[in-house]
Design an enzyme around this catalytic site. Structure first.
Site, mmCIF file in Angstrom:
data_model
loop_
_atom_site.group_PDB
_atom_site.id
_atom_site.type_symbol
_atom_site.label_atom_id
_atom_site.label_comp_id
_atom_site.label_asym_id
_atom_site.label_seq_id
_atom_site.Cartn_x
_atom_site.Cartn_y
_atom_site.Cartn_z
ATOM 1 N N PRO A 10 0.846 -1.267 -0.321
ATOM 2 C CA PRO A 10 -0.330 -0.237 -0.332
ATOM 3 C C PRO A 10 0.994 1.546 -0.382
ATOM 4 C CG PRO A 10 0.330 -1.421 2.207
ATOM 5 C CD PRO A 10 0.342 -2.441 1.348
ATOM 6 N N ASN A 11 0.524 1.902 -0.648
ATOM 7 C CA ASN A 11 0.775 3.898 -0.656
ATOM 8 C C ASN A 11 1.892 4.203 -1.841
ATOM 9 O OD1 ASN A 11 -1.108 4.787 0.273
ATOM 10 N ND2 ASN A 11 -0.085 3.938 2.286
ATOM 11 N N ARG A 18 5.430 12.025 -2.910
ATOM 12 C CA ARG A 18 5.609 13.301 -1.437
ATOM 13 C C ARG A 18 6.984 12.502 -0.547
ATOM 14 N NH1 ARG A 18 0.129 12.351 0.710
ATOM 15 N NH2 ARG A 18 -0.948 11.497 -0.702
ATOM 16 N N TYR A 23 11.682 8.084 1.740
ATOM 17 C CA TYR A 23 11.535 7.395 0.398
ATOM 18 C C TYR A 23 12.265 7.822 -0.727
ATOM 19 C CZ TYR A 23 8.017 6.197 3.708
ATOM 20 O OH TYR A 23 7.486 5.246 4.308
ATOM 21 N N ASN A 79 8.064 -5.200 -0.856
ATOM 22 C CA ASN A 79 8.201 -3.907 -0.070
ATOM 23 C C ASN A 79 6.666 -4.755 0.437
ATOM 24 O OD1 ASN A 79 7.581 -1.722 1.586
ATOM 25 N ND2 ASN A 79 8.582 -0.916 -0.587
ATOM 26 N N ALA A 82 3.215 -0.780 5.078
ATOM 27 C CA ALA A 82 2.598 -0.503 5.979
ATOM 28 C C ALA A 82 1.938 -2.258 6.724
ATOM 29 C CB ALA A 82 1.271 0.434 6.382
ATOM 30 N N GLU A 103 12.400 -9.690 2.276
ATOM 31 C CA GLU A 103 12.074 -8.641 2.841
ATOM 32 C C GLU A 103 12.336 -7.603 2.575
ATOM 33 O OE1 GLU A 103 10.372 -8.466 7.271
ATOM 34 O OE2 GLU A 103 9.897 -6.405 7.212
ATOM 35 N N HIS A 105 12.228 -2.421 2.741
ATOM 36 C CA HIS A 105 11.490 -1.527 2.794
ATOM 37 C C HIS A 105 13.127 -0.291 2.675
ATOM 38 C CE1 HIS A 105 9.191 -3.683 5.465
ATOM 39 N NE2 HIS A 105 9.825 -4.106 5.673
ATOM 40 N N ARG A 112 12.760 4.469 12.843
ATOM 41 C CA ARG A 112 12.464 5.426 13.106
ATOM 42 C C ARG A 112 11.087 4.755 14.090
ATOM 43 N NH1 ARG A 112 9.246 5.617 7.045
ATOM 44 N NH2 ARG A 112 8.408 6.403 7.605
HETATM 45 O O1 CA2 Z 1 10.393 1.923 4.004
HETATM 46 C C1 CA2 Z 1 8.984 1.099 3.138
HETATM 47 O O2 CA2 Z 1 9.556 0.581 2.085
HETATM 48 C C2 CA2 Z 1 8.226 1.050 4.335
HETATM 49 O O3 CA2 Z 1 7.820 -0.007 3.460
HETATM 50 C C3 CA2 Z 1 7.424 2.069 3.586
HETATM 51 C C4 CA2 Z 1 5.919 1.821 4.006
HETATM 52 C C5 CA2 Z 1 5.492 2.163 5.048
HETATM 53 O O4 CA2 Z 1 4.264 2.393 6.199
HETATM 54 C C6 CA2 Z 1 7.157 0.624 6.318
HETATM 55 O O5 CA2 Z 1 6.790 1.013 7.766
HETATM 56 C C7 CA2 Z 1 8.222 1.054 5.027
HETATM 57 C C8 CA2 Z 1 5.129 3.106 3.740
HETATM 58 C C9 CA2 Z 1 5.044 3.577 2.315
HETATM 59 C C10 CA2 Z 1 4.109 4.598 1.920
HETATM 60 O O6 CA2 Z 1 5.456 5.751 0.679
HETATM 61 C C11 CA2 Z 1 4.509 6.426 0.311
HETATM 62 C C12 CA2 Z 1 5.567 7.076 -0.888
HETATM 63 C C13 CA2 Z 1 5.813 8.675 -1.396
HETATM 64 C C14 CA2 Z 1 4.396 9.718 -0.231
HETATM 65 C C15 CA2 Z 1 3.758 9.116 0.545
HETATM 66 C C16 CA2 Z 1 3.656 7.181 1.030
#
Ligand code: CA2
Length: 147
Positions: A10-11, A18, A23, A79, A82, A103, A105, A112
């Site tokens: 997701p996301n 953003r 990221y 990846n 969440a 896995e 990230h 974090r």
């Molecule tokens: O660090 C990672 O790759 C995560 O898997 C990213 C997830 C987060 O919930 C994990 O704890 C760590 C979130 C992905 C959201 O990605 C976005 C990217 C740009 C703007 C908003 C969200």
């Protein structure tokens, strides 16, 4: 030719739009290019996908599992976003199929919030990679080639 599944949860479709401090500035399409280049180097076929829906991700793990059973899967780079921190269903899917899981990230989840420190996937993963930015994706594919 073996296949590498790269699944994104997701996301991650928002990558590059953003939160660049966390990221980076590269988009998910850029990440797909990095993965395609790594797969080409190793002679792997790439399946690169993203979904915001847990059940869709479960179905895709099952699809990877069928390739695994046929001896045609190099592994799964996942990846799970969440869902990493919440999903027993994804962990059960990995365990049930026996796929080789890395896995992944983008950020260093251990630097974090505390809720990002626990992973349901880590116990069923061959390896866990985090904090290397989007370069972690091709490095994970390199690792699958070396296993
Ligand atoms: O660090 C990672 O790759 C995560 O898997 C990213 C997830 C987060 O919930 C994990 O704890 C760590 C979130 C992905 C959201 O990605 C976005 C990217 C740009 C703007 C908003 C969200």
């Amino acid at each position: 030719m073996k296949t590498v599944f790269v699944l994104n949860g997701p996301n991650l479709n928002l990558l590059g739009t953003r939160e660049p401090a966390v990221y980076g500035a590269q988009t998910l399409a850029d990440v797909e290019q990095l993965c395609a280049a790594a797969c080409a180097r190793h002679g792997f076929r790439l399946e690169f996908r993203q979904s915001n829906h847990e059940g869709v991700l479960v179905d895709w793990i099952h699809e990877a599992g069928r390739l695994h059973a046929a001896g045609e899967l190099a592994g799964l780079v996942f990846n799970a976003g969440a869902y990493t921190h919440t999903s027993v269903a994804l962990a059960d899917a990995v365990k049930g199929t026996g796929v080789t899981l890395i896995e992944l990230h983008i950020s260093n989840v251990h630097a974090r919030e505390a809720f990002r420190h626990h992973s349901y996937l880590a116990p069923v993963a061959r390896a866990v990679m985090c904090g290397l930015g989007v370069q972690g994706y091709p490095l994970a594919i390199d690792a699958l080639a070396g296993l």
